[in-house]
Structures are given as C-alpha cells and as structure tokens.
Design an enzyme around this catalytic site. Structure first.
Site, short mmCIF file in Angstrom:
data_model
loop_
_atom_site.label_atom_id
_atom_site.label_comp_id
_atom_site.label_asym_id
_atom_site.label_seq_id
_atom_site.Cartn_x
_atom_site.Cartn_y
_atom_site.Cartn_z
N CYS A 79 -17.33 19.57 -51.85
CA CYS A 79 -17.97 18.92 -50.71
C CYS A 79 -18.40 17.51 -51.05
N CYS A 84 -16.43 17.23 -47.68
CA CYS A 84 -17.26 16.83 -46.54
C CYS A 84 -17.76 15.39 -46.61
N LYS A 87 -15.07 12.54 -46.74
CA LYS A 87 -14.33 12.70 -45.48
C LYS A 87 -15.14 12.16 -44.30
N TYR A 220 -7.84 21.99 -40.75
CA TYR A 220 -8.97 21.06 -40.90
C TYR A 220 -8.60 19.82 -41.74
N GLU A 224 -8.19 16.10 -40.11
CA GLU A 224 -9.28 15.15 -40.36
C GLU A 224 -8.79 13.93 -41.14
N HIS A 489 -30.54 13.76 -19.77
CA HIS A 489 -29.64 12.83 -19.11
C HIS A 489 -29.83 11.43 -19.63
N GLU A 494 -25.51 17.63 -22.02
CA GLU A 494 -26.01 18.18 -20.75
C GLU A 494 -24.87 18.80 -19.94
P1 FAD Z 1 -16.84 24.08 -54.73
O1 FAD Z 1 -17.72 23.14 -54.01
O2 FAD Z 1 -15.38 23.85 -54.67
O3 FAD Z 1 -17.31 24.06 -56.27
C1 FAD Z 1 -16.65 24.75 -57.28
C2 FAD Z 1 -16.90 24.03 -58.60
O4 FAD Z 1 -16.51 24.88 -59.69
C3 FAD Z 1 -16.05 22.76 -58.73
O5 FAD Z 1 -16.85 21.70 -59.22
C4 FAD Z 1 -15.00 23.15 -59.76
O6 FAD Z 1 -14.52 22.05 -60.48
C5 FAD Z 1 -15.78 24.11 -60.64
N1 FAD Z 1 -14.98 25.04 -61.42
C6 FAD Z 1 -13.83 25.66 -61.07
N2 FAD Z 1 -13.42 26.48 -62.06
C7 FAD Z 1 -14.36 26.38 -63.05
C8 FAD Z 1 -14.52 27.00 -64.32
N3 FAD Z 1 -13.64 27.90 -64.79
N4 FAD Z 1 -15.59 26.67 -65.07
C9 FAD Z 1 -16.49 25.76 -64.64
N5 FAD Z 1 -16.40 25.15 -63.44
C10 FAD Z 1 -15.35 25.47 -62.66
N6 FAD Z 1 -17.14 22.11 -45.39
C11 FAD Z 1 -18.06 21.85 -44.45
O7 FAD Z 1 -18.97 22.65 -44.25
N7 FAD Z 1 -18.02 20.70 -43.72
C12 FAD Z 1 -17.06 19.77 -43.91
O8 FAD Z 1 -17.06 18.75 -43.23
C13 FAD Z 1 -16.09 20.02 -44.89
N8 FAD Z 1 -15.12 19.12 -45.12
C14 FAD Z 1 -14.19 19.36 -46.08
C15 FAD Z 1 -13.20 18.40 -46.28
C16 FAD Z 1 -12.24 18.60 -47.23
C17 FAD Z 1 -11.18 17.56 -47.46
C18 FAD Z 1 -12.27 19.79 -48.02
C19 FAD Z 1 -11.24 20.02 -49.08
C20 FAD Z 1 -13.24 20.74 -47.83
C21 FAD Z 1 -14.22 20.53 -46.85
N9 FAD Z 1 -15.22 21.47 -46.59
C22 FAD Z 1 -16.15 21.22 -45.63
C23 FAD Z 1 -15.28 22.74 -47.33
C24 FAD Z 1 -16.37 22.68 -48.46
O9 FAD Z 1 -16.15 21.55 -49.26
C25 FAD Z 1 -16.28 23.95 -49.30
O10 FAD Z 1 -16.37 25.07 -48.44
C26 FAD Z 1 -17.41 24.02 -50.32
O11 FAD Z 1 -17.39 22.93 -51.19
C27 FAD Z 1 -17.29 25.32 -51.13
O12 FAD Z 1 -18.29 25.38 -52.10
P2 FAD Z 1 -18.13 26.31 -53.38
O13 FAD Z 1 -19.45 26.31 -54.06
O14 FAD Z 1 -17.54 27.60 -53.02
O15 FAD Z 1 -17.04 25.58 -54.29
P1 NDP Z 2 -5.83 26.05 -44.26
O1 NDP Z 2 -5.46 27.16 -45.15
O2 NDP Z 2 -6.87 26.24 -43.23
O3 NDP Z 2 -4.50 25.52 -43.52
C1 NDP Z 2 -3.30 25.25 -44.17
C2 NDP Z 2 -2.38 24.48 -43.25
O4 NDP Z 2 -1.18 24.14 -43.96
C3 NDP Z 2 -1.91 25.28 -42.04
O5 NDP Z 2 -1.78 24.40 -40.95
C4 NDP Z 2 -0.54 25.82 -42.49
O6 NDP Z 2 0.33 26.07 -41.43
C5 NDP Z 2 -0.04 24.65 -43.28
N1 NDP Z 2 0.98 25.00 -44.28
C6 NDP Z 2 0.86 25.88 -45.30
N2 NDP Z 2 1.98 25.87 -46.05
C7 NDP Z 2 2.83 24.96 -45.50
C8 NDP Z 2 4.12 24.48 -45.82
N3 NDP Z 2 4.79 24.94 -46.88
N4 NDP Z 2 4.69 23.55 -45.05
C9 NDP Z 2 4.03 23.07 -43.97
N5 NDP Z 2 2.79 23.46 -43.61
C10 NDP Z 2 2.19 24.40 -44.37
O7 NDP Z 2 -6.20 24.87 -45.25
P2 NDP Z 2 -7.04 23.55 -45.23
O8 NDP Z 2 -6.71 22.98 -46.55
O9 NDP Z 2 -6.82 22.67 -44.06
O10 NDP Z 2 -8.58 23.98 -45.19
C11 NDP Z 2 -9.14 24.87 -46.13
C12 NDP Z 2 -10.55 25.22 -45.71
O11 NDP Z 2 -11.45 24.15 -46.00
C13 NDP Z 2 -10.70 25.49 -44.22
O12 NDP Z 2 -10.49 26.84 -43.93
C14 NDP Z 2 -12.11 25.05 -43.93
O13 NDP Z 2 -12.98 26.16 -43.89
C15 NDP Z 2 -12.49 24.12 -45.06
N6 NDP Z 2 -12.67 22.78 -44.48
C16 NDP Z 2 -13.70 22.56 -43.60
C17 NDP Z 2 -13.83 21.35 -42.96
C18 NDP Z 2 -14.94 21.14 -41.98
O14 NDP Z 2 -15.88 21.91 -41.94
N7 NDP Z 2 -14.90 20.12 -41.14
C19 NDP Z 2 -12.89 20.27 -43.20
C20 NDP Z 2 -11.84 20.59 -44.14
C21 NDP Z 2 -11.76 21.81 -44.73
P3 NDP Z 2 0.50 27.53 -40.73
O15 NDP Z 2 -0.61 27.63 -39.72
O16 NDP Z 2 1.86 27.47 -40.16
O17 NDP Z 2 0.37 28.55 -41.82
#
Ligand code: FAD
Ligand code: NDP
Length: 514
Positions: A79, A84, A87, A220, A224, A489, A494
């Site tokens: 995140c 997050c 992004k 997502y 985004e 408003h 609303e």
């Molecule tokens: P993470 O935050 O992924 O943390 C896991 C940590 O463990 C990492 O630092 C990793 O390096 C470390 N790690 C892994 N393996 C090991 C190991 N063996 N030993 C030690 N450390 C290790 N969520 C939202 O709510 N709002 C958003 O707007 C949003 N936007 C997103 C945008 C993007 C592009 C992405 C990819 C995700 C987004 N998410 C968003 C999802 C959110 O980031 C994740 O759901 C959240 O970070 C999950 O938290 P976590 O604690 O499970 O894991």
């Molecule tokens: P998802 O697993 O949600 O989606 C994967 C996407 O990739 C789908 O559209 C899938 O299509 C497509 N795909 C998979 N394989 C292929 C392929 N070989 N060729 C073409 N398209 C493919 O992954 P995300 O990485 O987008 O998000 C992961 C999670 O992170 C989300 O579930 C969300 O909870 C979290 N997140 C939250 C955000 C927020 O809160 N604003 C922002 C970003 C992430 P198909 O549907 O056909 O399988």
C-alpha cells in the site's frame, strides 16, 4: 499486577538498551518472542504495533524482494510503496490536469495546452513514500517492536529463519506467528517476451516517463494505472481479456470503462497478448489476438505493463514445515474466522489469506483485532461483510454491499428493487464536462422497508461519498430511512438520498432541475 508492571518496565529497559533481540525471552520464557510477524505491510505492521501495546515482546520481519526489473523499496508493504499511496497521488496528479482545463471556464488565464512533467511528479511521490517508510520505522521503535530486515522462512511451527540481503541467517522463535506477506504482481512467463515488460511495482518508481503504454489486464490495478497515465497526457491503452472489473457490478464497470474511453484511453476488448518483441528502436512490439475475430494484430509501445493479478507470497515460506495448509489453486493460506491457520499458534492476515478482500483497511483491522484477541482478552472477530471500496479511475467508482447480479443471484429478481439515477455533478456544469456516465444505483430488497443490499456510485470523490453510506448499510439501513434523510445541497451525495426511480418502472432515471 504490580509485579507485571515492574517486569514490563525491566523488559522495556532491556529493549531500550538494545538487548531485546537476542537474550531476552517472551512472556512464556520458552520462546524469544510472544509474537513474530512475517511481513511489514498494512496487516503486519498494524498487528505488531497493537500487540506491543499489551507489553508483549514482538518482532516484525520485512524483506522486499526486488521486482524482475530490479525495483526495491522500503518498509510499509504494498500500500505504502507500490499501491494505494503512490496510486492515489498519481491519480490526484491526473485529476489536476482536468481541473486546469476546467479552470479556463472559470476565468483562469492558463495558456493551453499545458505540459506534464513525469519526473517532477514521480520524484515528489517517491519522496513522500520514503518519508512514510521512515515514519513506519520510527513508529515501530516508539512502540518497542523489533524490526528485522530479514526474509522469513519457517523451520517449524514456532521457529522462523530470517535471512539478510547478504545471506546472514538468524533463528527466531515465537509463541505465536502471524503470516502477513501479501502478494506480488504476476508475470505471465508463458507469453514470449513477458520479461521485457514492467508491473505496477516498477511503474511508481520509474524516473522517466513510461511514454506510450499498454496496460494488460482489466481489474483495479489495470484501470487505475491506465487512468492516471491517460490523465497525465500519455498515449495509453488497456487490453481486456474478458470483462472489466470482474466481481463488480457489470453495469457500473462498463460505465467506468466507457468514461475512460471517451477521455482518451484506448481499450482493446476481448484481446490477449501472444508475444512481445524488442524492436531495434528500443520499443516493444506487442502481437495480440482478437478473440472475437481471431485476427492477430500488432502495435509498438514504449512500455508494456502487466496488471494480470497478484499471486500470494507463500511459495518461499516453507509453510509445510510448520503444517500451514494452503489452497493449492490460489496459493493462499486457508484461514478460519479468527484468522487461524491449520497450525496452532500460526495466523494469516491480509492479502495472503484465502477469501479476504485484498484491501488495506481490512488487513489493518484484521491485524489489530487479531492482536487484541491474542493478548488483550478480546473476542471480537473481524467482520468482512459489507466492506466499502473505491476504484480510483478518472471517474471514480465507489461501492458497498452486493452488485445487482449478486443480489439477484441470492434473492431472485422478483425480490429485488433497484433505484437508479443519471445525475450531473454541479462541478461538471460550468466546465461543460460530459456527465453521461455519472450514475447511482441502489439495490434493495423489494419487501417491507426495503433493506439496502448494495450501493454503487460513479462520480467525483466516490470514496468520500460511499464511506458515509457504508455506515448506514452496516446498520441495515432501509430505502425508507435513506429517503427520509435530508440531503446536503449542492452535492453529488445528495443524489443518493433523492433516488426515487426504480429500474422496474422503466421511467427515465435522468435527474433534471436543481
Ligand atoms: P503487503 O502490504 O503486501 O505487505 C507484505 C509485506 O511482506 C511486504 O513488505 C513484503 O515485501 C513482505 N514479505 C513478503 N514475503 C516476506 C518474507 N518471506 N519475509 C519477510 N517479509 C516478507 N487497497 C486499498 O484499500 N485501497 C487502494 O487504493 C489500493 N490500491 C492499490 C493499488 C495497487 C497498485 C495495488 C497493487 C494494491 C492496492 N491496494 C489497495 C491493495 C493493498 O495494497 C493491499 O491489500 C495491502 O497492502 C495488503 O496488505 P498486507 O499486509 O496483506 O500485505
Ligand atoms: P485481479 O486479480 O483483480 O485482476 C486480474 C486482471 O487481469 C483481470 O482483469 C484478468 O482478466 C486479467 N488477466 C489475468 N491474466 C491475464 C492474461 N494472461 N491476459 C490478459 N488479461 C489477464 O488483479 P489486480 O492486480 O487488478 O488487483 C489485485 C487486488 O488488489 C484487487 O483484488 C484489489 O482488492 C486490490 N486493489 C485494490 C485497489 C483499490 O482499493 N482501489 C486498487 C488496486 C488493487 P479476467 O477477468 O479475464 O480473468
């Protein structure tokens, strides 16, 4: 009690003097730590800090494996570093571009077209993220949580081996262990040339503009990222294999992509990449198949980004040595209602856990509640129902509860009433922005007071709008209660209170007048 206070003061002293790591034992005296958390992201940090408040000896291991392109970052997890935060900041950067265009209509004399400088935005965002990394380190120190920059691998159910970047190994034992290792972007290596592309892990840390970009995926992350790239003026395309935003209300999902398309993102629908080649010019040529026409097409891009899912980071953990079961299909850790795994004293939270929403607030709350149950005499479980979320696309989409499809699936079409409205945000009026996709949908039970099952909102500041209504839905709010609430408003929110046209009626849901 007094003895405990004296004991914990001594222990705090030991931690302050740096003795906390090696010699001292946890409360049981049997293991070095009362709690060891593997993964310092949203869930892991929240859990470890909460546990430390109960005077427990806590350590958190966090280790970032570089992306295949070599991108690394600091403490805080997905995140903070590659999710997050960067992004939303880049989304904000893109929205400002739209605001500059609107400003002209309000008399601001801005010579158009304005240019966007990626380097400046990227540096500012990256510096902010680095400040958050630092902030997390300080917080752990303040709360007496031992931070270890080590990669954790299970040895047995109470023992973890931590390995440093240089290969130095440290054995750590703990009464309780929490797995919070999150996920990382998938590279579809079965596609020739996949390694030439980047993932979102790299995008936020690029020093130079990605230029003309193809984003593969339609969930997502894909929408985004493509949204803000388009918004900062880059030629951006999305490749959609099947449907956009799988799992979300599909009417809303299509409005989101329709808006993106009308504001300049090219969308290749029903297409899959089959090969990526590096051209002499340095550009990447993508060859893809259109699944409807079965025709192969090609085009070159400066950057191709995979956004095709985020597999969990379970592979390198040797979970079998601790008896932790995973779902072989998803690779995620199987958990029960109290986040317990198949191994006693081992828990899993956040993105790594099977069936949980992949969202930061759920990981944080699950982590805090788990620590309270383990050490704070609490029995409160995490409630994963009706978690609100927002997709930060150029026109944002926020929702809570069931999609229309899911409500029909669960309750039957005849038992569902859908209220809807196409509305025009006032912000769009003077600026003459197209509001065609500004839409609200509320899915209710049809009988009685009509309990609200789901609320969906597309428009400016969707997250801010939905957050408040999420409370109502959590409290089982009904359509009658909502309709009796007086709106503020003039706002977009609303228009939720004013919903009065049902889909069933067939009447025009376009809001007119003030
Ligand atoms: P993470 O935050 O992924 O943390 C896991 C940590 O463990 C990492 O630092 C990793 O390096 C470390 N790690 C892994 N393996 C090991 C190991 N063996 N030993 C030690 N450390 C290790 N969520 C939202 O709510 N709002 C958003 O707007 C949003 N936007 C997103 C945008 C993007 C592009 C992405 C990819 C995700 C987004 N998410 C968003 C999802 C959110 O980031 C994740 O759901 C959240 O970070 C999950 O938290 P976590 O604690 O499970 O894991
Ligand atoms: P998802 O697993 O949600 O989606 C994967 C996407 O990739 C789908 O559209 C899938 O299509 C497509 N795909 C998979 N394989 C292929 C392929 N070989 N060729 C073409 N398209 C493919 O992954 P995300 O990485 O987008 O998000 C992961 C999670 O992170 C989300 O579930 C969300 O909870 C979290 N997140 C939250 C955000 C927020 O809160 N604003 C922002 C970003 C992430 P198909 O549907 O056909 O399988």
């Amino acid at each position: 009690m007094a003895a405990l206070r004296v004991w914990s003061r001594c222990r705090r002293k030991a931690a302050d003097s740096g003795l906390g790591g090696a010699g001292a034992r946890g409360l049981t005296g049997k293991y070095e730590y009362d709690l060891l958390v593997i993964g310092g992201g949203s869930g892991g940090l929240a859990c470890s800090k909460e546990a430390a408040q109960y005077d427990r000896k806590v350590a958190v291991l966090d280790y970032v494996e570089a992306s295949p392109k070599g991108t690394r970052w600091g403490l805080g997890g997905t995140c903070v570093n590659v999710g997050c935060i960067p992004k939303k900041l880049m989304h904000q950067g893109a929205l400002l571009g739209g605001a500059i265009k609107d400003a002209k209509k309000y008399g601001w004399n801005i010579p158009l077209p304005v240019q966007h400088d990626w380097d400046i935005m990227a540096k500012a965002v990256q510096n902010y993220v680095k400040s958050l990394n630092w902030g997390h380190l300080v917080q752990l120190q303040d709360k007496k949580v031992k931070y270890l920059n080590l990669k954790g691998i299970f040895v047995d159910e109470h023992t973890v081996q931590g390995e440093s970047k240089k290969g130095k190994k440290t054995i750590l034992t703990a009464e309780n262990i929490v797995i919070a290792t999150g996920g990382r972007p998938k590279y579809p290596l079965e596609i020739p040339g996949a390694e030439l592309c980047i993932s979102s892990d790299d995008l936020f840390w690029l020093q130079d503009s990605p230029g003309k970009t193809l984003v593969v995926g339609a969930s997502y992350v894909a929408l985004e990222c493509a949204g803000f790239l388009t918004g900062v003026g880059l030629d951006t395309s999305i490749m959609v294999r099947s449907i956009p935003l799988r799992g979300f209300d599909q009417q809303m999902a299509h409005l989101v992509t329709d808006y993106m398309a009308s504001y300049g993102t090219r969308i290749f629908r029903k297409c899959i990449p089959i090969k990526i080649e590096k051209l002499d010019s340095g550009k990447l040529q993508v060859i893809w198949r259109n699944l409807e026409s079965n025709i192969e097409e090609r085009e070159s891009f400066d950057t191709v980004m995979w956004a095709v899912g985020r597999p969990p980071e379970t592979k390198g953990l040797s979970l079998d040595k601790a008896g932790v079961q995973i779902n072989p299909e998803t690779g995620k850790v199987i958990v029960g209602a109290s986040e317990e795994t198949s191994a006693s004293h081992i828990y899993a939270i956040g993105d790594i856990a099977e069936g949980r929403p992949e969202l930061t607030p759920t990981a944080i709350k699950a982590g805090k509640l788990l620590a309270r149950r383990l050490f704070g005499k609490s029995t409160e479980l995490m409630d994963y129902d009706n978690v609100a979320t927002t997709v930060f696309t150029p026109l944002e989409y926020g929702c809570v509860g069931l999609s229309e499809e899911e409500a029909i699936h669960r309750h039957g079409e005849e038992n569902i009433e859908v209220y809807h409205a196409y509305y025009k945000p006032l912000e769009f009026a003077v600026a003459e922005r197209d509001a065609t996709q500004c839409y609200i949908k509320m899915v209710c039970l049809r009988k009685g007071d009509q309990r609200i099952l789901g609320l969906h909102f597309i428009g400016p500041n969707a997250g801010e709008v939905i957050q408040g209504f999420a409370l109502g839905i959590k409290c089982n709010a009904t359509y009658s209660q909502l309709a009796s609430t007086v709106g503020i408003h003039p706002t977009c929110a609303e228009d939720v209170n004013k919903l009065n046209i049902t889909k069933r009626s067939g009447l025009d849901p376009t809001v007119t007048g003030c």
